[in-house]
Scaffold this motif. Structure first.
Motif, PDB file in Angstrom:
ATOM      1  N   THR A   1      47.375  -0.961 -15.110  1.00 53.92           N
ATOM      2  CA  THR A   1      47.983   0.294 -14.677  1.00 53.92           C
ATOM      3  C   THR A   1      49.316   0.088 -13.992  1.00 53.92           C
ATOM      4  O   THR A   1      50.159   0.977 -13.996  1.00 53.92           O
ATOM      5  CB  THR A   1      47.045   1.054 -13.716  1.00 53.92           C
ATOM      6  OG1 THR A   1      46.832   0.261 -12.551  1.00 53.92           O
ATOM      7  CG2 THR A   1      45.729   1.389 -14.367  1.00 53.92           C
ATOM      8  N   GLY A   2      49.515  -1.063 -13.349  1.00 57.04           N
ATOM      9  CA  GLY A   2      50.764  -1.337 -12.642  1.00 57.04           C
ATOM     10  C   GLY A   2      50.800  -0.798 -11.230  1.00 57.04           C
ATOM     11  O   GLY A   2      51.753  -1.001 -10.500  1.00 57.04           O
ATOM     12  N   THR A   3      49.758  -0.082 -10.841  1.00 53.39           N
ATOM     13  CA  THR A   3      49.707   0.474  -9.491  1.00 53.39           C
ATOM     14  C   THR A   3      48.580  -0.176  -8.711  1.00 53.39           C
ATOM     15  O   THR A   3      47.593  -0.638  -9.266  1.00 53.39           O
ATOM     16  CB  THR A   3      49.475   1.997  -9.521  1.00 53.39           C
ATOM     17  OG1 THR A   3      48.259   2.254 -10.224  1.00 53.39           O
ATOM     18  CG2 THR A   3      50.619   2.707 -10.207  1.00 53.39           C
ATOM     19  N   ALA A   4      48.745  -0.200  -7.412  1.00 57.81           N
ATOM     20  CA  ALA A   4      47.734  -0.797  -6.544  1.00 57.81           C
ATOM     21  C   ALA A   4      46.627   0.215  -6.280  1.00 57.81           C
ATOM     22  O   ALA A   4      46.860   1.416  -6.219  1.00 57.81           O
ATOM     23  CB  ALA A   4      48.371  -1.236  -5.228  1.00 57.81           C
ATOM     24  N   ARG A   5      45.445  -0.292  -6.132  1.00 62.12           N
ATOM     25  CA  ARG A   5      44.326   0.571  -5.773  1.00 62.12           C
ATOM     26  C   ARG A   5      44.369   0.834  -4.273  1.00 62.12           C
ATOM     27  O   ARG A   5      44.707  -0.049  -3.488  1.00 62.12           O
ATOM     28  CB  ARG A   5      43.011  -0.110  -6.112  1.00 62.12           C
ATOM     29  CG  ARG A   5      42.797  -0.272  -7.567  1.00 62.12           C
ATOM     30  CD  ARG A   5      41.443  -0.866  -7.784  1.00 62.12           C
ATOM     31  NE  ARG A   5      41.236  -1.138  -9.195  1.00 62.12           N
ATOM     32  CZ  ARG A   5      40.233  -1.823  -9.671  1.00 62.12           C
ATOM     33  NH1 ARG A   5      39.353  -2.323  -8.839  1.00 62.12           N
ATOM     34  NH2 ARG A   5      40.111  -2.027 -10.944  1.00 62.12           N
ATOM     35  N   PRO A   6      43.998   2.032  -3.866  1.00 58.68           N
ATOM     36  CA  PRO A   6      43.963   2.282  -2.426  1.00 58.68           C
ATOM     37  C   PRO A   6      42.847   1.472  -1.753  1.00 58.68           C
ATOM     38  O   PRO A   6      41.811   1.223  -2.369  1.00 58.68           O
ATOM     39  CB  PRO A   6      43.697   3.774  -2.320  1.00 58.68           C
ATOM     40  CG  PRO A   6      43.152   4.176  -3.647  1.00 58.68           C
ATOM     41  CD  PRO A   6      43.670   3.196  -4.645  1.00 58.68           C
ATOM     42  N   ALA A   7      43.110   1.047  -0.555  1.00 60.54           N
ATOM     43  CA  ALA A   7      42.093   0.304   0.186  1.00 60.54           C
ATOM     44  C   ALA A   7      40.914   1.232   0.448  1.00 60.54           C
ATOM     45  O   ALA A   7      41.065   2.437   0.612  1.00 60.54           O
ATOM     46  CB  ALA A   7      42.666  -0.196   1.489  1.00 60.54           C
ATOM     47  N   CYS A   8      39.730   0.660   0.469  1.00 67.27           N
ATOM     48  CA  CYS A   8      38.579   1.525   0.660  1.00 67.27           C
ATOM     49  C   CYS A   8      38.569   2.049   2.092  1.00 67.27           C
ATOM     50  O   CYS A   8      38.929   1.380   3.038  1.00 67.27           O
ATOM     51  CB  CYS A   8      37.275   0.837   0.283  1.00 67.27           C
ATOM     52  SG  CYS A   8      36.724  -0.509   1.261  1.00 67.27           S
ATOM     53  N   VAL A   9      38.198   3.292   2.185  1.00 63.84           N
ATOM     54  CA  VAL A   9      38.211   3.983   3.461  1.00 63.84           C
ATOM     55  C   VAL A   9      36.824   3.881   4.079  1.00 63.84           C
ATOM     56  O   VAL A   9      35.829   4.209   3.438  1.00 63.84           O
ATOM     57  CB  VAL A   9      38.610   5.458   3.262  1.00 63.84           C
ATOM     58  CG1 VAL A   9      38.594   6.178   4.596  1.00 63.84           C
ATOM     59  CG2 VAL A   9      39.962   5.544   2.611  1.00 63.84           C
ATOM     60  N   ARG A  10      36.775   3.407   5.294  1.00 67.44           N
ATOM     61  CA  ARG A  10      35.504   3.295   5.976  1.00 67.44           C
ATOM     62  C   ARG A  10      35.342   4.466   6.932  1.00 67.44           C
ATOM     63  O   ARG A  10      36.279   4.843   7.627  1.00 67.44           O
ATOM     64  CB  ARG A  10      35.428   2.001   6.761  1.00 67.44           C
ATOM     65  CG  ARG A  10      35.287   0.799   5.888  1.00 67.44           C
ATOM     66  CD  ARG A  10      35.005  -0.397   6.741  1.00 67.44           C
ATOM     67  NE  ARG A  10      36.181  -1.273   6.609  1.00 67.44           N
ATOM     68  CZ  ARG A  10      36.431  -2.294   7.393  1.00 67.44           C
ATOM     69  NH1 ARG A  10      35.633  -2.569   8.389  1.00 67.44           N
ATOM     70  NH2 ARG A  10      37.469  -3.037   7.192  1.00 67.44           N
TER      71      ARG A  10
END
Length: 60
Positions: free
Chosen positions: A46-55
């Motif tokens: 995709t070329g985009t970073a995944r968002p960090a998981c939200v706790r």
């Protein structure tokens, strides 16, 4: 008035270039080069970073 570009997080591993074509050195029957398409394993092409998981933090 200029429009602003969307602030999309770019993959750190591939810098947004998610797919690369690598030549194998051989040629196809029509004379074109035989290539392999390789995608970034971190972003799955995709070329985009995944968002960090939200706790969720429990409030006491």
């Amino acid at each position: 008035m200029p429009q602003r570009a969307q602030n999309t997080p770019v993959c750190r591993d591939c810098d947004g270039f998610a797919t690369a074509a690598i030549t194998t050195g051989t040629r196809n029957g029509d004379g074109s080069r035989a290539t392999l398409r390789v995608t970034c394993t971190a972003c799955q092409g995709t070329g985009t970073a995944r968002p960090a998981c939200v706790r969720e933090v429990a409030r006491v």
